[in-house]
Enzyme design. Structure first.
Site, PDB file in Angstrom:
ATOM      1  N   HIS A 165     100.116  21.179  -1.650  1.00 29.27           N
ATOM      2  CA  HIS A 165     100.472  21.895  -0.426  1.00 29.27           C
ATOM      3  C   HIS A 165      99.450  21.741   0.697  1.00 29.27           C
ATOM      4  CE1 HIS A 165     103.625  23.582  -2.940  1.00 29.27           C
ATOM      5  NE2 HIS A 165     104.283  23.507  -1.806  1.00 29.27           N
TER       6      HIS A 165
ATOM      7  N   GLU B  71     115.587  21.485  -7.609  1.00 34.10           N
ATOM      8  CA  GLU B  71     114.254  20.976  -7.955  1.00 34.10           C
ATOM      9  C   GLU B  71     113.973  21.121  -9.446  1.00 34.10           C
ATOM     10  OE1 GLU B  71     111.296  23.154  -5.681  1.00 34.10           O
ATOM     11  OE2 GLU B  71     112.478  24.983  -5.743  1.00 34.10           O
TER      12      GLU B  71
ATOM     13  N   ASP C 215     109.025  18.956  -6.757  1.00 34.07           N
ATOM     14  CA  ASP C 215     109.091  19.583  -8.082  1.00 34.07           C
ATOM     15  C   ASP C 215     110.046  18.838  -9.001  1.00 34.07           C
ATOM     16  OD1 ASP C 215     107.239  21.733  -8.136  1.00 34.07           O
ATOM     17  OD2 ASP C 215     108.502  22.806  -6.700  1.00 34.07           O
TER      18      ASP C 215
ATOM     19  N   CYS D 141     114.401  18.059   1.048  1.00 35.02           N
ATOM     20  CA  CYS D 141     113.223  18.588   1.746  1.00 35.02           C
ATOM     21  C   CYS D 141     111.939  18.275   0.998  1.00 35.02           C
ATOM     22  CB  CYS D 141     113.370  20.078   1.995  1.00 35.02           C
ATOM     23  SG  CYS D 141     113.614  21.018   0.488  1.00 35.02           S
TER      24      CYS D 141
HETATM   25  C1  PEP Z   1     109.858  20.591  -3.468  1.00 38.68           C
HETATM   26  O1  PEP Z   1     109.584  21.052  -4.567  1.00 38.68           O
HETATM   27  O2  PEP Z   1     110.242  19.419  -3.288  1.00 38.68           O
HETATM   28  C2  PEP Z   1     109.715  21.425  -2.258  1.00 38.68           C
HETATM   29  C3  PEP Z   1     110.161  21.020  -1.105  1.00 38.68           C
HETATM   30  O3  PEP Z   1     109.121  22.617  -2.376  1.00 38.68           O
HETATM   31  P1  PEP Z   1     107.546  22.858  -2.554  1.00 38.68           P
HETATM   32  O4  PEP Z   1     106.840  21.559  -2.224  1.00 38.68           O
HETATM   33  O5  PEP Z   1     107.175  23.950  -1.620  1.00 38.68           O
HETATM   34  O6  PEP Z   1     107.419  23.217  -3.990  1.00 38.68           O
HETATM   35 MG    MG Z   2     109.319  23.167  -4.927  1.00 41.43          MG
END
Ligand code: PEP
Ligand code: MG
Length: 570
Positions: A189, A431, A455, A502
């Protein structure tokens, strides 16, 4: 002059001094003291220096980060003036004839325990303040420096072992020109946040904290994942040239700012942005985002010491919806857990936090917390085009439960006479592999899917997205992942629903041809990747990409898929 390599996590090139953000060793041992009067004086002097420092930090936090961050340091100052807390330390030094740092550590532990056991959220939060401020005084007693990111007021490149999302949230973009860490990958992140802050980042360097000293001159190259330490004039000039070329390239992409995203053969898709805060909207607009495909609301809950109220949340959601006008905004409900912690929630420590009590699992358990967020979202829904998305859905039952809570809160608001939009779409993140496998069943109940590849890849391949050791298994182009993605898109279309992506794969230039061929409707990415993606899609033809997909889905290995992509690029 040295060069280090890591993973290119956020594009761009910067030149600045190093700022080392590493916690020093604050281990304290008990020592017998004979001159206790002198020891109390040493303690008082350390407290005085800490107070001066906190005063400066507080003023800078107020100027650079806002009143709520400054309030944290005000609370620290109050503790240092608290007669009971300070008196206990002084009495212990004298009565037990022990060193000041040990007396402070003992007193601090006692008070922390006392506050943490109270049945009152406000008091529990004070425990964190006591721990923090004690750390500062102990650092002075031990004569070591504590890093103070809020104090940064000159251009720097931050160097750290790792940066948590809340550390990253506290970095001031005006001064922090980039960061480099020992650990982490493209989908950690801190890397994702660097992209939304539009600052270059290089992660996973292994040992940059050992190679760089405070004040070293650095070049960070987020395009190729390189750090130059104390470079020669010649190297500086070559990077200046590279930075200028990148600026030229960006200027070329910028010509597509207000255009739609249409392939060479006329197929239109939506290019959306992933955001973490309302402030990121500026980047969405400057980069021609056609929607917000993922608003990670958890950042609203971070970098503070209590839950945001319904009102605070309402204001944030309203700002984003209003800011985007008639363009869709996909707001993801709280996805805490994994590498995103909320210290004030006191969640259980788990062996496998990415597989544990997180996201929708926590929200379906802590219903009040979830209901507050849903109410704020529902109230904000009249200010734009809202899509609500639930994270980490593993079973149809979980989606039904979340939807039921959403409908209950909606009915309550309507009964109270509060205006609520009738057009809100309800969707889920795909995910978790179980959800991708039965996407056909989900598609009958949800309005849309958004594939979270960050994920989805780690769960499908059983390879932790934060681990460098198993990063060879983190394979976006593995046919297993491609088949799951294809399955989800096809299942949604069969029911007349749409699918977005996403996860970071959605903005990856290598993945875009495959995703276009599979029929992905919405590509959501870091805002800074949008114009590059638009320029790429303009040159692609869907039927050719469909052929590519067919071959890729029949491949046996990632290497075969990559070879296909390479051949196609030629
Ligand atoms: C993902 O898991 O692809 C996602 C967009 O969520 P995060 O990266 O916040 O887990
Ligand atoms: Mg995620």
């Amino acid at each position: 002059m040295t060069q280090l390599k890591g993973i290119a996590a956020s594009q761009g090139i910067s030149f600045a001094k190093a700022y080392i953000f590493v916690e020093p060793d604050l281990t304290v041992v008990e020592k017998k003291i004979s001159d206790t009067e002198a020891e109390v004086a040493r303690f008082d002097a350390a407290v005085e220096v800490s107070k001066k420092e906190l005063g400066i930090i507080k003023d800078k936090a107020l100027a650079n980060l806002g009143a709520d961050k400054a309030a944290i340091f005000e609370a620290h100052l109050l503790i240092l003036d608290d007669p009971e807390f300070m008196g206990t330390v002084r009495t212990d030094i004298e009565a037990k004839e022990i060193n000041a740092e040990y007396a402070l550590k003992e007193t601090s532990s006692m008070f922390v325990q006392m506050f943490e056991s109270m049945d009152n959220e406000y008091m529990k939060e004070r425990a964190a303040d006591i721990r923090d401020v004690s750390k500062r005084v102990i650092a002075h007693l031990l004569n070591v420096d504590l890093p103070n990111p809020s104090l940064i007021d000159e251009e720097v490149i931050v160097i750290a072992e790792d940066l948590t999302p809340s550390d990253t949230a506290q970095l001031n973009k005006n001064f922090v020109k980039g960061f480099a860490t020992n650990i982490g990958g493209r989908t950690s992140h801190s890397a994702i946040m660097a992209r939304s802050l539009e600052i270059p980042a290089v992660v996973g360097t292994s040992d940059i904290t050992e190679k760089v000293k405070n004040g070293d001159i650095l070049i960070i190259d987020g395009l190729d994942g390189v750090i130059e330490i104390n470079p020669t004039e010649e190297i500086i000039n070559s990077y200046k040239e590279k930075a200028a070329k990148f600026e030229e390239q960006k200027a070329e992409w910028a010509k597509l700012l207000t255009e739609k995203t249409v392939s060479k053969d006329g197929h239109e898709v939506i290019l959306a942005a992933n955001i973490g805060t309302p402030a990121d909207l500026e980047g969405v607009k400057n980069n021609g985002g056609e929607a917000v495909g993922l608003y990670r609301t958890e950042f609203l809950y971070m970098g503070r010491d209590s839950l945001p109220t319904e009102e605070e949340q309402f204001e944030a959601y309203k700002a984003v919806l209003e800011g985007m006008g008639d363009k869709p905004v996909v707001v993801r409900t709280l996805d805490i857990g994994g590498d995103k912690e909320l210290p004030y929630l006191d969640l259980p420590k788990e062996m496998n936090p990415f597989l544990g009590f997180r996201a929708i699992r926590l929200c379906l358990d802590e219903k009040d917390l979830f209901r507050t967020q849903l109410r704020a979202l529902l109230r904000a829904s009249v200010f734009g085009k809202l899509c609500v998305m639930f994270p980490m859905i593993a079973t149809v039952q979980e989606f039904r439960q979340a939807k039921a809570l959403f409908l209950e809160e909606k009915a309550k608001l309507v009964a109270e006479g509060v205006a609520v939009s009738e057009e809100i779409e309800l969707g889920i993140m795909v995910e978790i592999p179980s959800t991708a496998v039965i996407a056909d069943l989900f598609a009958k109940e949800v309005d849309f899917f958004s594939i979270g590849t960050n994920d989805l890849i780690q769960y499908t391949m059983a390879a932790d997205r934060m681990s460098e050791k198993v990063s060879y298994l983190y394979q976006p182009y593995n046919p297993a992942i491609l088949r799951l993605i294809n399955n989800v898109i096809k299942a949604s279309h069969k029911e007349g629903k749409w699918t977005g992506m996403c996860g970071e794969m959605g903005g990856d230039p290598l993945a875009i041809p495959l995703l276009l061929g599979m029929g992905l409707d919405e590509f959501s990415m870091s805002a800074t990747s949008i114009l590059q993606a638009r320029s790429q899609i303009k040159n692609l033809e869907v039927p050719m990409m469909q052929e590519l997909v067919e071959k890729a889905l029949e491949s046996s290995t990632t290497e075969e898929v990559l070879a296909l992509l390479e051949e196609y690029i030629k």
